[in-house]
Design an enzyme around this catalytic site. Structure first.
Site, mmCIF file in Angstrom:
data_model
loop_
_atom_site.group_PDB
_atom_site.id
_atom_site.type_symbol
_atom_site.label_atom_id
_atom_site.label_comp_id
_atom_site.label_asym_id
_atom_site.label_seq_id
_atom_site.Cartn_x
_atom_site.Cartn_y
_atom_site.Cartn_z
ATOM 1 N N ASP A 12 0.884 -1.174 0.055
ATOM 2 C CA ASP A 12 0.048 0.136 0.089
ATOM 3 C C ASP A 12 0.777 1.214 -0.013
ATOM 4 O OD1 ASP A 12 -2.220 -1.839 0.190
ATOM 5 O OD2 ASP A 12 -2.991 -0.879 2.195
ATOM 6 N N HIS A 56 -5.850 3.405 -4.163
ATOM 7 C CA HIS A 56 -5.846 3.474 -2.743
ATOM 8 C C HIS A 56 -6.389 4.954 -2.349
ATOM 9 C CE1 HIS A 56 -5.173 2.044 1.405
ATOM 10 N NE2 HIS A 56 -3.875 2.403 1.374
ATOM 11 N N HIS A 101 -4.867 9.495 0.691
ATOM 12 C CA HIS A 101 -4.850 8.569 1.779
ATOM 13 C C HIS A 101 -5.615 9.180 3.060
ATOM 14 C CE1 HIS A 101 -3.437 5.713 4.670
ATOM 15 N NE2 HIS A 101 -3.170 4.812 3.808
ATOM 16 N N HIS A 113 3.557 -2.546 3.099
ATOM 17 C CA HIS A 113 3.655 -0.989 2.548
ATOM 18 C C HIS A 113 4.927 -0.942 1.871
ATOM 19 C CE1 HIS A 113 0.788 -0.937 5.876
ATOM 20 N NE2 HIS A 113 0.093 0.135 5.179
#
Length: 277
Positions: free
Chosen positions: A97, A148, A152, A242
């Site tokens: 991510d 995503h 964020h 990540h």
């Protein structure tokens, strides 16, 4: 103090998703061999295209001058995200991510390429526009790219219009570079709400969460990340890691260690198939 508060909030959010995973209530989506009888919704997910190359993506026309975007195929609205994949053939999936990041993402891609493994990358739009060559490389090497959001944010604090903007802008940026629109979406912090599920379905994206959190976002140490993956490995598991959002050097070192061990243990690291129909 601000960083500690952020970590505390994130732990609480991730803990709630972990509880959902333990309950086993989310749908299972196939990866690899297709078996519609074992799914709860139409299969989704782009098999990343080989057409784009890092040297060629800059030649793609800007959206305003290219062909009109095709309307996405609307999906059935889910009420919870997908947490697992098919366990057939001891399959697992690695997901990353918050990227792409110019320092950490290339190292992760190098390790995946070394072992011939594909993964999913849930990217943020503001990172995509700064690192388009990395998205083009993901397409060339067969990885699957998901949405995503743009910045964020915590979606549960936004109104419907703001959520749509975060998602649409990111899908547009992905299509411009990756070659097709994303067919998967992951809410930042794992914080889902009704609007996110509804808008994702309108944009042709299935919601994907995870089964195993490496906690690399908290930089717990390379050994801790490796141990979490090794102890949590099981057929059908979706691993959360990540490649951006902070210092991800531990994540880079960890995948170099746990990936060959997973393969030696007989796991097949896979990605979702292209949507049927």
């Amino acid at each position: 103090m601000q960083k500690d508060q952020l970590f505390t909030r994130r732990r609480m959010l991730l803990a709630s998703v972990g509880a959902l995973a333990a309950a086993g209530t989310a749908g299972i989506v196939m990866a690899g061999d297709e078996d519609p009888a074992r799914t709860t919704a139409p299969l989704a997910g782009p098999q990343a295209r080989q057409a784009l190359k890092p040297s060629a993506f800059r030649l793609q026309p800007l959206t305003g001058y290219g062909s009109p975007r095709a309307a996405p195929r609307r999906l059935k609205v889910r009420h919870e995200p997908v947490l697992r994949i098919s366990a057939r053939g001891r399959q697992m999936m690695l997901t990353f991510d918050d990227g792409p990041h110019p320092v950490y993402t290339p190292h992760i891609l190098d390790t995946l390429a070394q072992y011939g493994v594909r993964a999913m990358f849930f990217v943020c739009g503001e990172c995509v526009v700064e690192n388009r060559e990395l998205l083009a490389r993901m397409a060339e090497e067969g990885h699957v790219v998901g949405n995503h959001t743009w910045t964020h944010p915590l979606l549960t604090t936004l109104d419907r219009r703001e959520i749509r903007s975060e998602m649409e802008r990111t899908s547009d940026a992905i299509e411009d570079t990756y070659g097709e629109r994303p067919q998967w979406f992951r809410a930042p912090y794992g914080a889902w709400n009704r609007a996110a599920f509804q808008l994702g379905a309108e944009m042709g994206m299935e919601p994907m969460a995870w089964t195993l959190d490496t906690t690399d976002w908290d930089t717990p140490g390379t050994r801790t990340i490796v141990d979490r993956v090794r102890s949590g490995a099981a057929p059908g598991v979706v691993v959360l890691s990540h490649d951006a959002g902070g210092d991800r050097s531990q994540s880079v070192r960890a995948i170099r260690e746990y990936l060959p061990r997973l393969l030696d243990s007989g796991y097949h690291l896979t990605v979702p198939p292209r949507r049927l129909g």
